[in-house]
Structures are given as C-alpha cells and as structure tokens.
Design a protein around this motif. Structure first.
Motif, PDB file in Angstrom:
ATOM      1  N   ASP A 168      27.341  -8.614  50.809  1.00  0.00           N
ATOM      2  CA  ASP A 168      28.713  -8.406  50.357  1.00  0.00           C
ATOM      3  C   ASP A 168      29.047  -6.918  50.406  1.00  0.00           C
ATOM      4  OD1 ASP A 168      30.159 -10.862  49.092  1.00  0.00           O
ATOM      5  OD2 ASP A 168      28.047 -11.094  48.543  1.00  0.00           O
ATOM      6  N   SER A 169      30.331  -6.603  50.623  1.00  0.00           N
ATOM      7  CA  SER A 169      30.793  -5.217  50.524  1.00  0.00           C
ATOM      8  C   SER A 169      31.520  -5.047  49.210  1.00  0.00           C
ATOM      9  CB  SER A 169      31.749  -4.891  51.670  1.00  0.00           C
ATOM     10  OG  SER A 169      31.038  -4.815  52.870  1.00  0.00           O
ATOM     11  N   MET A 197      34.958  -6.512  48.258  1.00  0.00           N
ATOM     12  CA  MET A 197      35.875  -6.197  49.357  1.00  0.00           C
ATOM     13  C   MET A 197      36.893  -7.311  49.547  1.00  0.00           C
ATOM     14  SD  MET A 197      36.887  -4.218  51.677  1.00  0.00           S
ATOM     15  CE  MET A 197      35.706  -2.977  52.221  1.00  0.00           C
ATOM     16  N   GLU A 198      36.431  -8.560  49.404  1.00  0.00           N
ATOM     17  CA  GLU A 198      37.344  -9.703  49.601  1.00  0.00           C
ATOM     18  C   GLU A 198      38.560  -9.635  48.686  1.00  0.00           C
ATOM     19  OE1 GLU A 198      34.967 -13.158  48.863  1.00  0.00           O
ATOM     20  OE2 GLU A 198      34.162 -13.195  50.908  1.00  0.00           O
ATOM     21  N   CYS A 216      44.162  -2.908  48.953  1.00  0.00           N
ATOM     22  CA  CYS A 216      44.138  -1.759  49.856  1.00  0.00           C
ATOM     23  C   CYS A 216      45.461  -1.022  49.727  1.00  0.00           C
ATOM     24  CB  CYS A 216      43.915  -2.213  51.289  1.00  0.00           C
ATOM     25  SG  CYS A 216      43.984  -0.851  52.459  1.00  0.00           S
ATOM     26  N   ASP A 231      41.180  -2.490  58.988  1.00  0.00           N
ATOM     27  CA  ASP A 231      40.673  -3.791  59.425  1.00  0.00           C
ATOM     28  C   ASP A 231      41.264  -4.896  58.563  1.00  0.00           C
ATOM     29  OD1 ASP A 231      38.974  -2.925  61.498  1.00  0.00           O
ATOM     30  OD2 ASP A 231      37.518  -2.225  60.008  1.00  0.00           O
ATOM     31  N   ASN A 273      41.312  -7.992  56.166  1.00  0.00           N
ATOM     32  CA  ASN A 273      40.537  -8.683  55.139  1.00  0.00           C
ATOM     33  C   ASN A 273      40.876 -10.162  55.266  1.00  0.00           C
ATOM     34  OD1 ASN A 273      39.793  -9.922  52.721  1.00  0.00           O
ATOM     35  ND2 ASN A 273      39.983  -7.995  51.579  1.00  0.00           N
ATOM     36  N   GLU A 274      39.995 -10.908  55.886  1.00  0.00           N
ATOM     37  CA  GLU A 274      40.336 -12.298  56.226  1.00  0.00           C
ATOM     38  C   GLU A 274      40.488 -13.186  54.995  1.00  0.00           C
ATOM     39  OE1 GLU A 274      37.650 -13.556  59.319  1.00  0.00           O
ATOM     40  OE2 GLU A 274      38.381 -12.017  60.704  1.00  0.00           O
ATOM     41  N   THR A 275      39.835 -12.809  53.906  1.00  0.00           N
ATOM     42  CA  THR A 275      40.009 -13.584  52.666  1.00  0.00           C
ATOM     43  C   THR A 275      41.453 -13.504  52.192  1.00  0.00           C
ATOM     44  OG1 THR A 275      37.746 -13.083  52.076  1.00  0.00           O
ATOM     45  CG2 THR A 275      39.167 -13.885  50.313  1.00  0.00           C
ATOM     46  N   LYS A 276      42.005 -12.291  52.233  1.00  0.00           N
ATOM     47  CA  LYS A 276      43.410 -12.150  51.824  1.00  0.00           C
ATOM     48  C   LYS A 276      44.329 -12.935  52.757  1.00  0.00           C
ATOM     49  CE  LYS A 276      42.842  -7.388  50.043  1.00  0.00           C
ATOM     50  NZ  LYS A 276      43.200  -5.987  50.333  1.00  0.00           N
ATOM     51  N   LYS A 287      41.501  -4.365  54.640  1.00  0.00           N
ATOM     52  CA  LYS A 287      40.291  -4.041  53.900  1.00  0.00           C
ATOM     53  C   LYS A 287      40.414  -2.646  53.316  1.00  0.00           C
ATOM     54  CE  LYS A 287      36.705  -6.652  56.245  1.00  0.00           C
ATOM     55  NZ  LYS A 287      35.567  -6.566  57.163  1.00  0.00           N
ATOM     56  N   ILE A 297      32.337   2.504  49.392  1.00  0.00           N
ATOM     57  CA  ILE A 297      31.981   1.122  49.737  1.00  0.00           C
ATOM     58  C   ILE A 297      30.459   1.004  49.701  1.00  0.00           C
ATOM     59  CG2 ILE A 297      32.275  -0.741  51.426  1.00  0.00           C
ATOM     60  CD1 ILE A 297      34.981   0.333  50.968  1.00  0.00           C
TER      61      ILE A 297
END
Lengths: 577, 577
Positions: free
Chosen positions: B220-221, B234-235, B239, B301, B303-306, B384, B401
C-alpha cells in the motif's frame, strides 16, 4: 458477564424440525442459529463450550507428543487426485473452481494435506514416529444433514495424523491414542463413551474404531455382546448364523403362489418361518446400473456396507425394469438367467428345504437345498447382525443392538496414502520404505451436542463443569431491591476477582423466567441472592444437576465454598491416568 | 519440546519466488509450506505464534465487551443476495454450488452472517450496543496472491461487528476499538503501526481506518504529512494542487506534433513541464466496455479508487479501438466527439495555457484555458497525492509517501447492511429504526508476517516474547559429552517445571548449524550449555535481538534469571492502558 448482555435468545417452544433433544435444547438455549441446511452459526455459550473442548483435546494431543499445525480448508484438487480420492469419493466431497478455473475441493478430511506437509520432512527414519494435528473447519456435503450439530455439513474437527516406520509402532501409538480418546471423553463429562470396531470406509486401512455414545437418539447401530464385551458398529459386525443341516432333504418342488410377493406373504401361505426361506435383495451398481442379486436367509437384512466393500463400488436399491429378466417378487437362485452379479450370504451355506422364488410369475419353490441345487455358490458375510444373534468372539447367543452417536474415530491407515503420494523414508541401511499412518478424528461440535444429549433434563442441558460455558450462574432475585442488588453486585465482583467464570443475572424478571433461563444455560453451580437470603445474611448454592440446595453460606465464606465445589466437580471428571 | 522432534525443515537458500524477507524467512525457518497459489499450511512454530496472537486479540476484544461467536465459512448465496453483494462483489468472492445445485459462497467477510445472527436478538433498543466477533478461516480469491502470508487467498481473520442505536454511540465505540487495535499491535511487538484514513471500498460506510506497518516491502502507498500528522492511504488521500491562474491567456493554437504520443515527448518538443499539459487517461467500464476519458494535469497520476467510487462501478485501462472515435496519443478536451464519459480532475480547474491533444492525428493544441475552452467541465478529485504535495489538513507542502502493510482495518458501516437485510429495533417510544454498525478486522497470519517483516535481521526473525513460538531456546553444545548433556537435560526439566516454554536443541550438530537454526526460529531468550560453561559451572544467556551476552549464571540462579528476563521483555511490550 451479565446475562442481560448475552447475545442470543432463549425460548420455550421446541422447534418443529428437532428430532433429538440436544438439537432442541441448543436452539432453545441460544447456543446456535440455523444459517443453511447443515450449517449453523455458534452463539457465545456454544463458542465458550467448544473452546473448552478444544483445549481439552489440545492438552491430550500434546501429551501424545502431537504437534499442532493448520491445513487449509480449501485444497487443490491435485492433492486429492494424487491419492485417488478425487475420483473415488462421492458427492460429499465439495468440488469447486477458482477464478482461473483451477479445480479445488473443500477439505472434509486431511490425509492428503498431512502427507504433503511432511513428505520432505519424513525422508529419513530418524525423524519417526511423529504426529501432527489441527483443529479446523471442515465441510462434508452430506445428503441428509439432521439432528442439529450431530450431522452437519460444516463442522470443526480435530484431526490428527501419525507416521511410523513399522506397523508395530503404529499399533502401539494407536493404543496410546485410544487411551487419550477415553481421557478426552471422560474429561468432557461422558466417560461412558465406548469404542467399537468399525468399518474403515473411504479412509481405507486395516483397523479402525469408533467412539460411541450409546443413546436411543444415535444414528448408528452398535452390536454389543453382553457376555464377552465384543463391540462393533453394525456396519462392521460379523453375522454368524446356524442352520439346521441334518434334516432329510426334500425335492425342489414348484408351488403355485398367486399374488404372493413378499417373504411375509410366502411364510403365511406356506406356514413356515422367515428363517425357512431364501430371499433375494436386488441392487444396482451406481457406475453402470447393472443388477446385483443378493440371496440371504429370509429373516436377515442386508448390511450394505459389507456389500459395498465386497464389490469395491457403490450400489443403490434396484428399480427392476420389465425387460431386466428379473421376476420381481419371484426371484430365486435356481434357473436365474441373465448377466447379473449373483451373491450368496453365508446364512444360506448348507441350508436345507428352504422356500424361494422360482423366477416365474406366480411360482415359488419349496425344498431348496443349497449344496444340491446351487452347487457353485460362494458364500460371504453380507447380513446384518441381529438381536440375540451369535457373538463372533465368544459364540454365545448374547448379542444386543443399541443406538449410538459416533463422537470420534481412529484408523490404522497403513501405507495407503504414503504409497499413493510417494512419501518414502530411508532406513539406517539406506533402503527406501513407505511409512505407515494412523489418523484420529473428533468432531468438536458433535461432541458438545453429544454431551448435551447425554446430560440434560426436561429443562435444559446439564453441562459438566469442564466444558460448561460458565462455572457459576449468579441469580439476583428482585434486583429492584437496592440492598439485594448491591449485595449481589459485590458477590459478582468477588467471584470474578477470584478467577471464577460467572454469568450474572441481574435482570428484574420473575423467578420463573430467571430459573428457566438458568436451566437452559445449564451452568453447574448456581448461586441465589434474594430478599430472604439477604435477611438471613446468606447466599444459596445449588447444583444444576440435582437442583437441591447444597447449602447456605455467609457472604464471607461463599467464595471459598464455590471454589471448593468447582474443584470437587472437576475432580469427578478427572480420568485415572 | 526438543528441536530434534520439531516437524518442518530449515534451510539456507532463499526460495526464488520470495519478494519480501518475511516470506523467505518463514519458509526457510519451517514456519509454513506452500500448498497452492495463495494457500499455505502452517507448521508448528507458526501455529504457536498465531495461537498467541489470537489470544491477545481475544483478550482485547473481550475487554471491549465483545462476545466470541463463530460464523460458517460456507454461506448460502441468499445471504449475500440480501445485502446486494452477491452481484456487486467481483470474482474475489468464490461462488460455488452444493450437491443439490444450491448456490453458496466462501465467506470473505461476515457482515451478512453477523446481521443474520442478531437480526432477531436486536429487535429492541435495550439490547444495544453489542459487539460480536469471531476468529475464523476466510477465503478471498485474490487475482495475484503474493509475498507469502501478506497476500494470500485463505487466511485466518478476527472480524468483529458492533451494533448501535446512534451514530454517536458507534463513533464512541469505534474510538475504543481504535485504541484496542493500538494495544493489540503494541502487545504483538509492533507499536509503530499507524492508523490512516482509508477508502471503504466494497464494505461501504462513511469512515474507515487502516492500521499500517510502514515498510518498503508494503504493497500500500501511504500519504503522510510531516507537519500536522495527517495520514491516509493513497486510495483515500485527497490531492490538492495549485494552478497559476494569473497568467495572460493565450489563444488555443493547433501545433503540428508528428510522432508525438506521450506527455514526455510533448514536453520535450514544446520545452514545457508536465504540469503545463492536460493529459487524457482512458478507461473502459467493466460492465459494457464503454469509454471513460479522464483529463488531468500532465504531472499527476490517476487514483483509480477515486475514479471507481465516483463512477460507482469498476473500470479497466482501455484498449482503444480504431473505430472508437478516440485518437490515441492526441486526445484532448476540445472537440472530443463521441459517446464517452468525460471527466475532469480538479487539478485542471481554472488552469491557463496548457498543452493538450487536438483529437487529430499528429496535432496538439497549446493555449488551452479551461474556463474559456471547456466552460461546461465539472471538476472532481481523481488524482493521486504526490510527494511534496499540499496537505489537505494543514495546507503545507509537506506530504511524503511511504509504503505500508495493512495489518488491520476498522469501518463505520452505518446502516448499509441493516437496511438491506431488514434488521430493525424498536425504540422506547415503539418506533422502528435501523441500527448502525461498525466492523473491525485483523488478519492473524498477516500480522505474524508483518511482525517478522518489522523484526528480523539477516539470520532470521526476532520474535517479540509475547508471540514467540517458545520463550527460551536451550542449546546443548557437544551433546555427545555425557556431563554436558546431563546438565542441559536437568536445566530443560527445570525450565519446563517452572512453566517456561522451552525449545531444547540437544542434537549432536555443529555450533554453526545449531545457531543458524536458533536464529531462524527467532526465540527471544537463548541459553547455552557447553563444555566450557560446564567447567565454569555456569549457563550463558543471550537475547536473540542483540546476540550479546546478557550474563552467565550458575545452575542455581539461572531459572529465576530467565523468569526475570522474560518478565522484563513482556513489560517492554505492555501498552500504557
């Protein structure tokens, strides 16, 4: 903890689907909840019981030099393919596929996983013997789950696997494990559990025993000899019969028997007993539906386990087709034409003058003499032992049949799995051998239910102190009375500080509700604080098992007395070492 | 027990598939064995560790008034249909069918089972709040199991579920649980575990935290603010960007950009920085493969979760078809024609004079001014967070990070499950409400592996005394020397009698083998008996963590010294209450 906070509900009515009392009581007492067919969740009282049972089992397994491990619940099919059981075990093995289509199974027993775990470790003789065990969830897709925790699909099981370099060593260890099992059942409060010889079934191997709690609610039949103590599961019990072999042989004579299809009808028509007949029982092989015709004496029943073991494959009762060549109701051993597997039970060996079917609609024979009329017959033991039958050990007519719940089983597996899975060790001379294995199972939930079945009264379970969810149930009657409540609260604190497990009922409810809940929770020692007791400056102690007053003690002496009582109850369950 | 009898093998070579050290050490030390992808068996040292972790967790859950229950591993699909997750959860939920074709799932989390268990019990307000928990096997069909016990498919998890009549009560309990988690990690030997705000994902609900062990080996980040202490996965990390909005707007101008497809190429061609560009990232919805075009500042970049949360459905990186209407490499926000879902990250809000694709092969624009050229754009947070970025709490440019392993998580679920599954309680006024829930998970095996990751050296794990497989490792050097061995045997007996958990190495092996095995087993206190020590009538004590001599003690005083040392090590891990 306080009963008012205990998750789960207690109720009076017996749920309609409960066929045995432990099931009803464990639902009524808030021990478990139905989730799906043969699948339950455990509520806190049951989880506390099973944790204690698990601890007893751990201690006894550790005393046998067992080492606790954990195998996966989900296993790759490839492991079961190695042993051959992926194909040989029926649909009780739940087969599934993962997201990539890889075939998996849900572990119902872990011989394969055990061999896989120690296959490399066990490569040299100096590491033997050793035993590994786990306490883990298993899944067996039973066709007919029933009786609450007695026969479920998902269950927690302790399974142990021992590895040896000789059969003698396995046998000696097996005996130690047998004794450990006796200790486990004694410590869990059911010392009356008996071991019986059993059929090894899908496990394979040469010798096995089941540990049985005898109770009419059991689903197994147990054959016991009241004379010599012989004990076996019906599935494995030898059936010995005596036939009168000195009568004068009569000729084989066809008799017209219109509308006579059953042995009962035939006996009443010919005025003979069922033992004077030869009956046919027809099965079909699961594999190809081909017919198996089994002849046995008319008063006996088929032991299907023996039949399956003899055939080496599964069968089911036949649906006799018109074109099968079998004359349902009139099947007999003479002139039976067709490609059937024909088998003879040894109850027929040498028998004279029997009545049997004539393989012709509306006809039977009398005067069947086996040696003369069926000269090529080979005889095997296919019959169920019967009440009053002959003991295969002492030879007396002293067999009785009882019902029992299987609470554990142990197997001498030999090298079945090590051979199939290529596990070998090198001996001192550098020669390779297959180790021999034993395996040893106990179902934790089933053991809890069995104790409930053996130890209950009309009001609820009577838990042995060793596995009871709590040791002491403290009832505060009239908790709306401030003085009573303060005294009970103080006692609760004192008991907890003394390290005693207490369930404290401080609800302001009627004595009826309070005591019926206490009965359903089945906690061995009960303490009662009430306005009357307060006035007399005492606490009342009773035992769940007899509900008689075991004494009234002052607040000063009650805690030591409770400790004494718990120790006394514990000591009762301590097996002789 | 004796090391010579310990099941499992230890070896020197790091297996080639090990990408993190805990995985390698736990294989090399004989802690676990690979069974299938993401599925392991636990050998005795690991089982001893996990049992201790489970006990620590139990104590902390009980201290929160939690009640231990047990849910099934195999659940009926109908339960997951009730909550809607049978459809919404992807293929990590393993779906299967039983012998009768009834659909089942393997439990990967138990919100549904928890609600089913207490749905009736929780029908009245007076029974709230309450918490139930279990420690049970779970299965999650991960696409990419990796890193040993860090990401597996089958695992043992403690999962707890709390039920409340108000959000305030849930919040207060959530905080208590948060503190209990801190105690658990501290007691297990990794007090440095941090909680971070997290994305609730498939669990739903409003607020959640993950407990993270920061380590470069983590997957995880984590976004951390060195100024105010803000911490988030990060998820879930917001940002925040600043754009220069006071430049003079330039006109939107097409520029011929042959063979320029990437932001890097564009920047170098135009001699600008990536922050001066607007880039397009294209996805397709899993459901229907329709395109989602997301524009964000070129230096950021996605954040695919968002993105997934915003869309309410899963997406995957796009494969851009020729006939899609999208000019791969030249996609821009002006003149983009077609039925795409077009999204704008807020990093673009108000931005001036950006370079972007012109939706024409071989052409880009310069001078993109968002407000002027994309007047209808709506902006959301899809990017992100970045190293050195702006902290969403204190506003300073102090974000860093780090990598982390998630060792636990807690969620405020609200009424998502109670509402979907019709669980209601009646309040004091007789009005019905949906209770709110919290849920709280810890993976037992992952915690063990995380401790190993945080506490090891080049030779092996350094287990904290609270969860170490044994407390003391007794080495008998030169066990072929009768006197040495007898003395060591006597010490072994004495330690065991004192209730100390000892692993006794009495093998006649070299000091090299003996100590490298001891290092791999990582037991905190080490005792050495050797010919030299015997001569000096003393036993040597060292600690695994520093390997320095902590003293030589006579046979008479050694056991009390060991007890003292164990208590000292225990006390170090005792969290402030």
């Amino acid at each position: 903890m306080k009963l008012a906070n205990l998750i789960g509900e207690r109720f009076k009515e017996t749920p309609s689907d409960c066929i045995i009392e432990s099931h009803a009581l464990m639902l009524r007492g808030g021990y478990m909840k139905y989730v799906a067919n043969g699948i339950y969740s455990s509520l806190p009282p049951l989880r506390r019981i099973t944790k204690k049972i698990e601890q007893i089992i751990r201690e006894e397994m550790d005393a046998l030099d067992g080492q606790e491990v954990q195998f996966p619940v989900v296993l790759p099919a490839s492991l079961w393919q190695e042993s051959g059981r992926y194909e040989s075990v029926g649909s009780e093995l739940l087969r599934l596929k993962d997201r990539n289509g890889s075939p998996l199974v849900l572990g119902m027993t872990h011989e394969e996983a055990a061999v896989q775990l120690v296959r490399d470790y066990g490569s040299t003789y100096s590491r033997y013997p050793f035993m590994i065990y786990q306490i883990q969830t298993k899944f067996r897709d039973e066709a007919r789950p029933r009786a609450g925790l007695i026969r479920v699909r998902e269950f927690t099981m302790k399974d142990a696997y021992s590895f040896h370099t000789s059969t003698e060593d396995l046998e000696a260890y097996y005996l130690r494990c047998h004794r450990a099992y006796e200790r486990i059942f004694a410590r869990a409060g059911i010392p009356e559990v008996l071991s019986v010889a059993s059929d090894s079934g899908m496990m394979g191997g040469s010798l096995s025993h089941e540990f049985m709690l005898l109770t009419p609610a059991g689903e197994d039949s147990i054959v016991l000899c009241s004379s010599c103590g012989y004990r076996a599961n019906m599935e494995a019990a030898e059936c010995i019969t005596q036939n009168c072999t000195d009568a004068v042989p009569e000729p084989l004579t066809p008799v017209e028997t219109p509308d006579i299809h059953t042995i009962e009808e035939l006996c009443s028509f010919l005025e003979i007993t069922a033992a004077g007949t030869c009956k046919a029982v027809v099965y079909q092989k699961n594999r190809d539906d081909s017919y198996v015709v089994l002849f046995l004496r008319g008063d006996l029943d088929v032991n299907e386990t023996k039949l399956t073991n003899h055939l080496g494959e599964e069968v089911h009762p036949a649906l006799i087709r018109e074109d099968s060549g079998l004359q349902a109701g009139f099947i007999g051993p003479c002139g039976l034409d067709g490609s059937f597997t024909v088998l003879f039970d040894r109850s027929l060996e040498g028998a004279l003058n029997l009545a049997c079917g004539a393989n012709r609609e509306g006809f039977h024979y009398t005067g069947l003499c086996m040696q003369r009329d069926c000269p090529d017959a080979l005889y095997h033991d296919f019959a169920k032992a019967v009440e009053g039958g002959i003991c295969p050990v002492c030879g007396k007519h002293t067999l009785t049949i009882s019902r029992g719940i299987e609470v554990g089983n142990i197997f001498q597996l030999g090298s079945k799995y090590t051979r199939a899975m290529h596990m070998q060790y090198t001996d001192a001379e550098g020669v390779s051998h297959y180790p021999v294995m034993g395996c040893y199972g106990i179902g934790v939930g089933r053991l809890a239910a069995s104790v409930c079945e053996a130890r209950h009264d009309g009001s609820g379970p009577i838990w042995p102190v060793t596995i009871a969810p709590w040791q002491v149930h403290l009832c505060c009657m009239r908790s709306d009375n401030r003085k009573v409540r303060e005294t009970a609260d103080k006692l609760y604190d004192g008991l907890q500080k003394a390290g005693i497990e207490v369930l404290y009922d401080d609800r302001n409810v009627s004595a009826g509700i309070m005591f019926s809940d206490a009965d359903l929770l089945g906690i061995p020692v009960r303490l009662i604080m009430s306005p009357r007791n307060l006035k007399e400056n005492c606490v009342e102690m009773t035992l769940r098992r007899d509900k008689t007053d075991t004494g009234r003690y002052s607040m000063e002496e009650i805690i030591p007395r409770v400790e004494e009582k718990i120790n006394e109850l514990m000591a009762e369950l301590q097996p002789e070492s």
